[in-house]
Design an enzyme around this catalytic site. Structure first.
Site, short mmCIF file in Angstrom:
data_model
loop_
_atom_site.label_atom_id
_atom_site.label_comp_id
_atom_site.label_asym_id
_atom_site.label_seq_id
_atom_site.Cartn_x
_atom_site.Cartn_y
_atom_site.Cartn_z
N PRO A 27 0.78 -1.22 0.00
CA PRO A 27 0.00 0.00 0.00
C PRO A 27 0.82 1.28 0.00
O PRO A 27 1.46 1.61 0.99
CB PRO A 27 -0.72 -0.09 1.33
CG PRO A 27 0.22 -0.88 2.21
CD PRO A 27 1.27 -1.47 1.35
N GLU A 28 0.76 2.03 -1.05
CA GLU A 28 1.18 3.42 -1.01
C GLU A 28 -0.12 4.23 -1.18
O GLU A 28 -1.20 3.64 -1.22
CB GLU A 28 2.20 3.72 -2.11
CG GLU A 28 3.46 2.88 -1.94
CD GLU A 28 4.55 3.19 -2.97
OE1 GLU A 28 4.73 4.36 -3.31
OE2 GLU A 28 5.19 2.24 -3.44
N ARG A 32 2.55 -10.13 7.03
CA ARG A 32 3.75 -9.69 7.75
C ARG A 32 3.43 -8.99 9.08
O ARG A 32 4.33 -8.76 9.88
CB ARG A 32 4.60 -8.80 6.86
CG ARG A 32 5.16 -9.58 5.69
CD ARG A 32 5.99 -8.73 4.79
NE ARG A 32 7.27 -8.40 5.37
CZ ARG A 32 8.20 -7.68 4.74
NH1 ARG A 32 7.97 -7.21 3.54
NH2 ARG A 32 9.35 -7.42 5.32
N LYS A 56 16.35 20.09 3.86
CA LYS A 56 16.87 18.73 4.07
C LYS A 56 18.18 18.47 3.33
O LYS A 56 18.34 18.86 2.17
CB LYS A 56 15.82 17.70 3.60
CG LYS A 56 14.58 17.66 4.46
CD LYS A 56 14.86 17.06 5.82
CE LYS A 56 13.63 17.15 6.72
NZ LYS A 56 13.92 16.76 8.10
#
Length: 271
Positions: A2-3, A109, A151
DNA sequence: ATTGGAACCTGGTGGC
DNA sequence: TGCCACCAGGTTCCAA
């Protein structure tokens, strides 16, 4: 699985089944997910109606009068609609039962989670740091530009940092960087403004396109209707290491690890 | 304050 | 066939 696109498609596909439906039973087969499933879920939920279903980043929220179910699919989680009295699948951990069907949480998982809160979910520990949604009005070129400047990490990790922009995972980070012609090792703050504009547009474009195609189905992702997405057929780099780059038709796509995640790119096109 | 790496798990695949 | 190493749509936590 899932993204953002997969979560969005799943979320949307659940609406006709569960919206405004009353929960009639809760069965928990496995408490041990990323965080323990609350053992009072049955007391809290039976008799409650789901009023709202929404996505925040990669989280799915089911709201009732009394509170909110907070869920996340981790790497392998999924919600599937099944008939009542269906045979329990391996790794089917939680059943949220309704009159005529069961909503089943399956996750081999167990990196996903199902939690319950009676407070404003946005103040929840897990949700309060979720970054800007790429489809939100607050996501602008200038937001992206300011974030990039702040960043020093590589752009690949920047895109996957859900505390800045939520929803982009490994597959789409690879694809977005490819069509933006940005090398995944590029230091975020060194990206020029023109590239930032291209990146901004491509983030939305790739995610939007993936949603239109029903998400990317590799291994086991399906929506609540049991339908697979087809964006895997549109992928240009993810899973294509060694293939000839579709942009230059000359160089082979290279695979490397960046921050422990497989990263595929064209060293010629992505400078 | 940032950042890289390990950890949390199961299941599938490919090599020997 | 069996065993083993390695890989997988994510996130948090800990040590440097």
């Amino acid at each position: 699985m899932p993204e953002l696109p997969e979560v969005e498609v799943l979320c949307y596909s659940l609406i006709p089944f569960v919206l405004n439906k009353v929960i009639t039973r809760i069965v928990i087969y496995q408490y041990s997910l990323r965080y323990p499933v609350p053992n009072n879920l049955e007391d809290k939920l039976v008799g409650q109606t789901i009023n709202t279903i929404c996505r925040i980043g990669k989280y799915i929220l089911f709201k009732t009068q009394k509170g909110t179910i907070i869920s996340h699919l981790g790497m392998s989680g999924n919600f599937v609609i099944k008939n009542k009295n269906h045979i329990i699948a391996k790794n089917e951990h939680v059943i949220i039962g309704f009159d005529n069907f069961d909503l089943c949480y399956i996750d081999n998982r167990r990196f996903g989670l199902i939690l319950w809160t009676e407070n404003d979910p946005l103040t929840h520990k897990l949700l309060k740091n979720v970054g800007i949604d790429p489809f939100s009005d607050k996501f602008t070129v200038h937001f992206l530009w300011r974030s990039l400047l702040s960043k020093k990490t590589n752009i690949k990790q920047f895109l996957m940092n859900g505390k800045i922009i939520s929803g982009i995972g490994n597959i789409y980070a690879n694809e977005i960087l490819f069509i933006s012609k940005i090398n995944p090792y590029t230091v975020s703050r060194s990206i020029p403004f023109e590239k930032c504009q291209i990146l901004f547009n491509n983030i939305r474009q790739i995610l939007q396109l993936a949603i239109q195609y029903g998400g990317t189905s590799i291994r086991n992702y399906i929506d609540a209707h049991g339908i697979s997405g087809s964006f895997q057929n549109k992928l240009k780099v993810y899973g294509k290491a060694g293939h000839t780059c579709s942009m230059c038709n000359m160089y082979s796509l290279v695979i490397v690890k960046i921050n422990q995640r497989s990263t595929v790119y064209c060293p010629y096109c992505q400078k």
